[in-house]
Design a protein around this motif. Sequence first.
Motif, PDB file in Angstrom:
ATOM      1  N   ARG A 280       4.621 -11.261   1.061  1.00  0.00           N
ATOM      2  CA  ARG A 280       5.548 -10.635   1.995  1.00  0.00           C
ATOM      3  C   ARG A 280       4.851 -10.133   3.264  1.00  0.00           C
ATOM      4  NH1 ARG A 280       9.237  -6.027  -0.547  1.00  0.00           N
ATOM      5  NH2 ARG A 280       7.146  -5.259  -0.983  1.00  0.00           N
ATOM      6  N   HIS A 281       3.645  -9.576   3.103  1.00  0.00           N
ATOM      7  CA  HIS A 281       3.006  -8.912   4.239  1.00  0.00           C
ATOM      8  C   HIS A 281       1.661  -9.509   4.663  1.00  0.00           C
ATOM      9  CE1 HIS A 281       6.070  -5.884   4.134  1.00  0.00           C
ATOM     10  NE2 HIS A 281       5.707  -5.433   2.934  1.00  0.00           N
ATOM     11  N   TYR A 282       1.065 -10.306   3.812  1.00  0.00           N
ATOM     12  CA  TYR A 282      -0.305 -10.743   4.099  1.00  0.00           C
ATOM     13  C   TYR A 282      -0.435 -12.254   4.261  1.00  0.00           C
ATOM     14  CZ  TYR A 282      -1.150  -5.983   2.550  1.00  0.00           C
ATOM     15  OH  TYR A 282      -1.118  -4.616   2.412  1.00  0.00           O
ATOM     16  N   GLU A 283       0.678 -12.918   4.527  1.00  0.00           N
ATOM     17  CA  GLU A 283       0.636 -14.375   4.680  1.00  0.00           C
ATOM     18  C   GLU A 283      -0.263 -14.772   5.847  1.00  0.00           C
ATOM     19  OE1 GLU A 283       1.197 -18.182   3.592  1.00  0.00           O
ATOM     20  OE2 GLU A 283       1.851 -16.384   2.509  1.00  0.00           O
ATOM     21  N   HIS A 284      -0.315 -13.937   6.890  1.00  0.00           N
ATOM     22  CA  HIS A 284      -1.154 -14.260   8.051  1.00  0.00           C
ATOM     23  C   HIS A 284      -2.635 -14.290   7.667  1.00  0.00           C
ATOM     24  CE1 HIS A 284      -1.221  -9.893   7.846  1.00  0.00           C
ATOM     25  NE2 HIS A 284      -2.280  -9.883   8.650  1.00  0.00           N
ATOM     26  N   ARG A 305      -7.428  -2.154   1.869  1.00  0.00           N
ATOM     27  CA  ARG A 305      -7.298  -0.985   2.741  1.00  0.00           C
ATOM     28  C   ARG A 305      -5.845  -0.742   3.142  1.00  0.00           C
ATOM     29  NH1 ARG A 305     -12.425  -2.725   4.832  1.00  0.00           N
ATOM     30  NH2 ARG A 305     -11.352  -4.153   6.254  1.00  0.00           N
ATOM     31  N   GLN A 306      -5.153  -1.810   3.505  1.00  0.00           N
ATOM     32  CA  GLN A 306      -3.761  -1.661   3.933  1.00  0.00           C
ATOM     33  C   GLN A 306      -2.870  -1.223   2.760  1.00  0.00           C
ATOM     34  OE1 GLN A 306      -2.128  -4.742   6.542  1.00  0.00           O
ATOM     35  NE2 GLN A 306      -4.227  -5.460   6.963  1.00  0.00           N
ATOM     36  N   SER A 307      -3.114  -1.788   1.583  1.00  0.00           N
ATOM     37  CA  SER A 307      -2.308  -1.435   0.408  1.00  0.00           C
ATOM     38  C   SER A 307      -2.543   0.019   0.030  1.00  0.00           C
ATOM     39  CB  SER A 307      -2.667  -2.348  -0.767  1.00  0.00           C
ATOM     40  OG  SER A 307      -2.322  -3.689  -0.476  1.00  0.00           O
ATOM     41  N   TRP A 308      -3.787   0.452   0.107  1.00  0.00           N
ATOM     42  CA  TRP A 308      -4.125   1.823  -0.238  1.00  0.00           C
ATOM     43  C   TRP A 308      -3.417   2.820   0.683  1.00  0.00           C
ATOM     44  CZ3 TRP A 308      -6.969   3.770  -4.243  1.00  0.00           C
ATOM     45  CH2 TRP A 308      -7.304   5.125  -4.154  1.00  0.00           C
ATOM     46  N   LYS A 309      -3.405   2.494   1.981  1.00  0.00           N
ATOM     47  CA  LYS A 309      -2.771   3.392   2.955  1.00  0.00           C
ATOM     48  C   LYS A 309      -1.256   3.359   2.845  1.00  0.00           C
ATOM     49  CE  LYS A 309      -6.456   2.985   6.412  1.00  0.00           C
ATOM     50  NZ  LYS A 309      -6.812   2.452   7.763  1.00  0.00           N
TER      51      LYS A 309
END
Length: 314
Positions: A280-284, A305-309
Amino acid sequence: MNDLVEKVLQGDRRSAAKLITLIENDAPEKRDVLRQIYPHTGRAHVVGITGSPGAGKSSLVDELTREIRSEDLKVGVIAVDPTSPFSGGALLGDRIRMQEHATDRGVFIRSMGTRGSLGGLAEATRDAIRVLDAFGCDVILVETVGVGQSELDIMHHADTTLVVLTPQAGDHIQTIKAGIMEIADIFVINKADLDGARKMVTDIEAMLDLSPLINGWRPPVVTTIAIDHRGIPELWATIKKHRAWRKGNKGETNRERVRRELAEIIQRQLVHLISRDLDRHYEHLVEKVAARQLDPYSAAMDIIRQSWKGGLTQ
């Protein structure tokens, strides 16, 4: 849900069974339930029983339960059975083996399927132990599936770990395996009426002579014939001796256990969040790695890092 927890704390069996089922099914209320019962745990002594298939672990649990009940202590039994990779079901045969205790109000028996979890236990085992602890069990016996040298999770759940071996089953080879040697607080040679029992005791004792003591504790070797109740009183006395010894080392052991559990919870939460959000969010990032514009390690750290935040508490 608060009412259900309150009933468990009052010793209601049906409510305890419902809470364990809720935990096994990973229901949305699970986290709140565990938060409520946690302050009421830490009193029961957890005894793990592990060993190879056919070692007589279930018979040992059955007879240990009888021995413990003779002291009017409340016993919880969690018996873990392998789950079929084809049907998803489990035999849960311990309910058949322990029918004698089924009507004893001082015994709570729960069979659990592994549901694909490795390590010899079900993923929900630790939380089920907490429910039985809050329920008021004095001793909780946890029987693992038949294990080899690598399924050692029980050592992180139990206060006392029994490694059950049998003569004439090739188990003397296992005594030289570092993992098995290190998790045992007590070695149990079951079916000790078979030829080779004395030699097995001698072999284990020789191995222990070459092994460093863990915080000053040398694992005793106890022989039993579970189906005849022979050696069971001695085994229970040895478990109580280990429990008394642990009191002087409990703080450090508990901190290690808490540290490991926190790491496992964080790991599971991160895996869940990343699996949920990857498409959903990390396809790029997937596209960049596929195009050799970004290496996998850098992409993975960026996702973590992004998931943690963004969603650890979601």
